[in-house]
Write a protein that holds these residues in place. Sequence first.
Motif, short mmCIF file in Angstrom:
data_model
loop_
_atom_site.label_atom_id
_atom_site.label_comp_id
_atom_site.label_asym_id
_atom_site.label_seq_id
_atom_site.Cartn_x
_atom_site.Cartn_y
_atom_site.Cartn_z
N THR A 1 0.82 -1.20 0.00
CA THR A 1 0.00 0.00 0.00
C THR A 1 0.86 1.26 0.00
OG1 THR A 1 -0.18 -0.26 2.36
CG2 THR A 1 -2.03 -1.00 1.07
N GLN A 2 2.00 1.22 0.70
CA GLN A 2 2.86 2.40 0.71
C GLN A 2 3.43 2.67 -0.67
OE1 GLN A 2 3.92 4.14 3.70
NE2 GLN A 2 2.19 3.04 4.50
N GLY A 3 4.00 1.60 -1.23
CA GLY A 3 4.77 1.80 -2.45
C GLY A 3 3.90 1.94 -3.67
N ALA A 4 2.69 1.42 -3.55
CA ALA A 4 1.86 1.25 -4.73
C ALA A 4 1.79 2.51 -5.58
CB ALA A 4 0.47 0.84 -4.30
N ILE A 5 1.34 3.58 -4.98
CA ILE A 5 0.99 4.71 -5.80
C ILE A 5 2.16 5.59 -6.12
CG2 ILE A 5 0.27 6.90 -4.87
CD1 ILE A 5 -1.43 4.47 -6.98
N PRO B 1 -7.78 -10.27 -5.07
CA PRO B 1 -7.26 -9.76 -3.79
C PRO B 1 -6.16 -8.72 -3.97
CG PRO B 1 -7.38 -12.15 -3.74
CD PRO B 1 -7.72 -11.74 -5.13
N PHE B 2 -5.32 -8.92 -4.99
CA PHE B 2 -4.24 -7.97 -5.22
C PHE B 2 -4.81 -6.61 -5.61
CE2 PHE B 2 -1.48 -5.92 -8.37
CZ PHE B 2 -0.40 -5.66 -7.57
N VAL B 3 -5.77 -6.63 -6.54
CA VAL B 3 -6.40 -5.37 -6.95
C VAL B 3 -7.06 -4.71 -5.74
CG1 VAL B 3 -8.19 -4.36 -8.40
CG2 VAL B 3 -6.76 -6.19 -9.30
N ALA B 4 -7.72 -5.54 -4.92
CA ALA B 4 -8.41 -5.00 -3.75
C ALA B 4 -7.43 -4.32 -2.81
CB ALA B 4 -9.16 -6.11 -3.02
N ALA C 1 -5.39 0.68 -0.40
CA ALA C 1 -4.39 1.72 -0.12
C ALA C 1 -4.94 3.07 -0.54
CB ALA C 1 -3.10 1.42 -0.87
N GLY C 2 -5.61 3.10 -1.69
CA GLY C 2 -6.20 4.35 -2.15
C GLY C 2 -7.28 4.84 -1.21
N LEU C 3 -8.14 3.92 -0.79
CA LEU C 3 -9.22 4.30 0.12
C LEU C 3 -8.66 4.89 1.41
CD1 LEU C 3 -11.71 1.31 -0.22
CD2 LEU C 3 -11.97 3.63 -1.08
#
Lengths: 335, 266, 292
Positions: B260-264, C166-169, C174-176
């Motif tokens: 989640t950290q690195g993703a964006i 699950p990966f997309v979720a 993270a965006g949410l």
Amino acid sequence: MSGLRIQNLSRQLGNRLLLDGLELTVAPGECLALLGPSGCGKTTTLRLVAGLDQPSSGRILLGGEDITGQPAGQRQVAMVFQSYALYPHLSVADNLALGLRVRGVPAQEREQRIATVLELLQLGNLRSRRPAQLSGGQRQRVALARALLRQPRVMLLDEPMSNLDAQLREELRPELRRLLCGAEPPVLYVTHDQQEALGLADRIAVLKDGRLQQLGLPRQLYEDPANLFVASFLGRPAINLLPAEGGRLLGLRPEHLRPTAAEGLPARLQRREWWGHQQLLLLDTPRGELRLLLPSGSEPGDSFQLDWPRACELWFEARSGERLRGFGSENTRAL
Amino acid sequence: MRALVLLWSLGPLFLQLFSSLVTPETLVDPGKIAGGGHWTLANYRALLGASPSFGRYLLNSAVVGSGTTALTLLLAVPCAYGLQRQRGAMRWSVMAALLGAALFPTVLLFLALLGLARRFDLGNDLLALSLPYAGLSLPLAVLLLRTAIADLPPELEEAAQLEGLDFGERVRHVLLPLLSPALASTAILVFLFSWNEYPIALTWISRADRLTLPTAISRIAGSSVYAVPYGAFAAATVLGSLPLLLLVLLFQRSIVSGLTQGAIKG
Amino acid sequence: MSPGLLEGLLMLPALLLLALVFLWPLGAMAWLSGQASSVLTGLTALPNGGANWLRLLGDGRFWQDAGQTLRFALVSVVLELLLGLGLALLLQRPGRGRAWLRTLTLLPWALPTTVMALGWRWIYNDPFGPLNALLGLLGIGPYGFLSNPATSWLFTVLADVWKTTPFVALLLLAGLQSIPLELRESLELEGAGRWQRLRHLTLPLLLPYLSLALLFRLTQALGVFDLVQVLTGGGPAGSTESLALYAYLNAMRFLDFGYSATVVMGTFVLLLLAVSLALLLWRRSQPHRRPA
């Protein structure tokens, strides 16, 4: 010659001059505050002295030695950062120990020096805490302890109180004075808070757009400002500026105005802010809106005449902002 | 809703577990379970007793995974640091290239990488397999670590600089400790990739005792499309999944936060 | 040492390895695609003047695979984005055991594709698999999930959706989490319902995450290999064969490396086209939110 000496120091970034020919000396044991709005070049100056940034021209002398090109680690300067920059993964004691360890100070001496400085700052019971477990004031004291431990040749502080609440700031001011000022190393203290600068520093340098505006004793800056910027930057509520003939401005501080029975400037009360020990009156006059500071007990009524001591008048040239000296009471009627 | 999601995610996994633990007769007619125990560990015994034993494949995958992870971090940390210190334009173009590489379906590289293995005689060498794996993991690893480095307050390094720490000391005492959460999550993602990679292992490895887990599984599956030993299959999938299950359960926080950290920002 | 030199040197080893595994292969394959290199030439490369590329243009199997791969990618990516969004919203909702729910739903993504492809092969088994057992309970006869050329691709999509949603979720989660709670609350105070909040706040702010997920999943799905190789081997009757699988078969089964390289390069070109088209459509649909 000892102390810190800054000669014609400039820093250019792209085509922007962050600092323009700064001249300063800070004597040993002196605390000099760099005061100005954000972007005025005060932090730039600090980083140049620390060696975290390189000047485009000019020299920095420390104890007579030119340190301009020296790497930061060799300058033996200490800095308290605005964010304190405590290592989050280390305990308070380890935060203090790291620098000593790297410099090869033997364990026993290290321990002793840390214990001394912890006691000086009353941090002894927090030595094994992590920075995240400390309050803002405690963090600031740890950062200060780390700087003192460095036994620096010059002490740099970058807005060390700006992350603290107002009450804590007031409490810590005398403490900071006790620890820093009067000790051997010169202190360069950056702040945008005039009250902090007035209350803490021996001398103040006011900066704007990378240029030194005025350097002097706190009282001198307030009572005898070199230009319009210094006059309006210092003092809250801000100085009243009355347009006058010949492109001049008359500056009158709100506490110098007073209601009078004699003939003066007619004023009508528009709004009142009651501050407890004082009250601020906002007045409508033929010369525009004026701020008047009075003791909270006085009741001048809804409309009255205004007067002021002629000696308190500050005259400026409106366009350049330059101070016009030797321009006195006989001109007041030119209003 | 939650129960439904769990059923959807975990149902197939439980089916495998069930299939691996029953006799073939019960497998084709689960109704027999009610009529009495037909549980068996025969499938596992057969797998582990085979030559080479199934445990061998797990070991092979662990070797490749560790080698890949170590090599990737060794290269990615300095690269991420150097990248973050680049000027804006340079940094953004390298990052765009890395993003492109991270998006690239690696399967399309198998043929040329096979040529590489042939030319330098790297086939059937588990540690040599770490080389392309590390190369393929690098884009994501560098992007993740750069984000982590960019998130560190610069004053920390400056404070260390003022205290007289040289570059190496700053890396050791300040940078690496502060990066450790990001290092952990990057390491896990790289290990997962290496553990699961299939097409390159399929073409680089041919000796039976050097097969990694995915290739071994496909070899079992490839034996025959019709008379397939599904019980053995299921046991193989369970054994192949267990180490990963453990890894994911142990490091769930790191994985989720790393992604989640690195993703964006990457 | 001049400033910047150290930083450059630090990047060098990684960049060299990247060049070795990304740039060199692309160059080598571009070159090989112009060579005859098969059992017929004794596996030595001989220039054949673009014959491979001419063959590719007329190769019905290549174009059929291209269509099938695109179909697989589009359907599975759309499903994964929709289901992934739903799952992310569910995983974001506070509640007991949320951390566990996140971990457990992530499991299918973490397992090797080959392992789970094998699992799905059993689930789809005709007539003994669990899915047919379920149909049996409903009184519907056993169905050949993987043996009907008209529908078997759908079941490869299903297996892929199961594994990658699950990966997309997680990406979308993270965006949410990056959307400040105050924004949601302020919209709630203005009287917006759940659906309106989703439409006017969540989705617009999720856009960068959605596009990253779309881009990543699209490129990966266009290169699908592990799943079809293990689940169906490309069958029945080639109805699930993907481009990557065709390239693999050319090299490893037909031992025609030159043509395999051509298929790989052809796939690469199609991939670039698909991604550019996706980006173009994307930009076209967002004229008002292009930042300077």
